[in-house]
Design an enzyme around this catalytic site. Structure first.
Site, PDB file in Angstrom:
ATOM      1  CD  GLU A  49      -2.875   0.817   2.463  1.00 44.95           C
ATOM      2  OE1 GLU A  49      -3.926   0.177   2.352  1.00 44.95           O
ATOM      3  OE2 GLU A  49      -2.486   1.295   3.541  1.00 44.95           O
ATOM      4  CG  ASP A  60      -2.225   9.480   6.623  1.00 41.90           C
ATOM      5  OD1 ASP A  60      -2.244   8.250   6.720  1.00 41.90           O
ATOM      6  OD2 ASP A  60      -2.371  10.082   5.548  1.00 41.90           O
ATOM      7  CE1 TYR A 174      -7.382  -0.109   6.691  1.00 41.78           C
ATOM      8  CE2 TYR A 174      -6.143   0.405   4.713  1.00 41.78           C
ATOM      9  CZ  TYR A 174      -6.224   0.340   6.083  1.00 41.78           C
ATOM     10  OH  TYR A 174      -5.158   0.727   6.856  1.00 41.78           O
TER      11      TYR A 174
END
Length: 265
Positions: A49, A60, A174
């Site tokens: 990834e 993030d 995911y």
């Protein structure tokens, strides 16, 4: 089968979870990033990834924010990101998924971006801030150029949205196991088995679990219930800790990655 499907089919036959390694493209510079990616692939990662550095990475945590900043400061661009993939394809056929944000796709022209990614050797596109309800243009471009799509399910995702997410994804789902952002955690989130089971009611695609998984034991715990386990910050931290030893960085990263990969077996 495409490379993503082949990877998950192989790990399923081997009765283990796929190990999905996250690194930021261009961190801390192009050449070291290329060596770092090759190191995690050599260590046995089943999927890479590859984070596309962005100035506003909303999903993030600090570790990956700083990685993106290092990459940008070193001159990483969209074109250089594609060049990195092309260089990786010289020696590896491991699936590569771009972990990106919609502004980077949109600003380059959706179809142009998707076509260029596919031609470079990218297999899948995970656009963090693009929900499937607003993804028609991206979905059409990905279908046209056979670039697989990855969409996120979070702990807060209502059950009513799962059929839509399952229908939009063509690579894998995911599951973001924690609310908030990426980063190392002391223990894995609760209720992962229940969440994965709930998702599987709406898709036949593999379900990979990430966010907060950072040790071999944690990988092993999640691998018991998921088709794939995603680890990012624990790998990116190795880069951060070896910025003054870039020549030795790949070897150190390979050791850490191999230990984590072993947890998925």
């Amino acid at each position: 089968m495409d490379r993503i499907a082949q990877a998950f089919a192989r790990t399923r036959r081997e009765k283990r979870a796929a190990f999905v390694a996250y690194l930021c493209a261009g961190d801390p510079d192009f050449d070291t990033s290329l060596a770092a990616c090759r190191a995690v692939l050599d260590a046995g990662a089943d999927v890479l990834e590859l984070g596309v550095p962005f100035s506003d990475p909303l999903a993030d945590g600090l570790t990956n924010q700083l990685a993106a900043q290092r990459a940008l400061d070193a001159g990483m661009t969209a074109a250089r990101g594609l060049e990195l993939v092309r260089r990786l394809r010289e020696k590896s056929q491991v699936p590569i998924v771009f972990y990106t944000y919609y502004n980077l796709v949109f600003s380059n022209g959706v179809e142009n971006y998707v076509r260029a990614a596919k031609e470079a050797g990218v297999d899948g596109l995970l656009t963090l801030d693009l929900p499937p309800e607003e993804a028609d243009e991206v979905l059409a471009a990905c279908a046209k150029h056979d670039l697989k799509t990855v969409f996120i399910v979070a702990p807060t995702t209502p059950a009513s949205r799962l059929p839509r997410i399952g229908a939009a994804a063509t690579g894998f789902i995911y599951y973001v196991s924690r609310e908030g952002v990426t980063g190392v955690r002391d223990q894995v989130a609760a209720n992962i088995p229940e969440a994965v089971a709930r998702i599987r009611q709406h898709t036949a695609l593999p379900v990979a679990v990430g966010f907060g998984i950072s040790t071999r034991d944690q990988v092993k715990q999640v691998a018991k219930v998921a088709d794939g386990v995603v680890v990012g910050s624990a790998l990116v931290n190795v880069i951060k800790e070896n910025l003054d030893n870039r020549a030795g960085l790949p070897a150190r990263l390979r050791i850490t990655a191999a230990d984590l990969v072993a947890g998925a077996a």
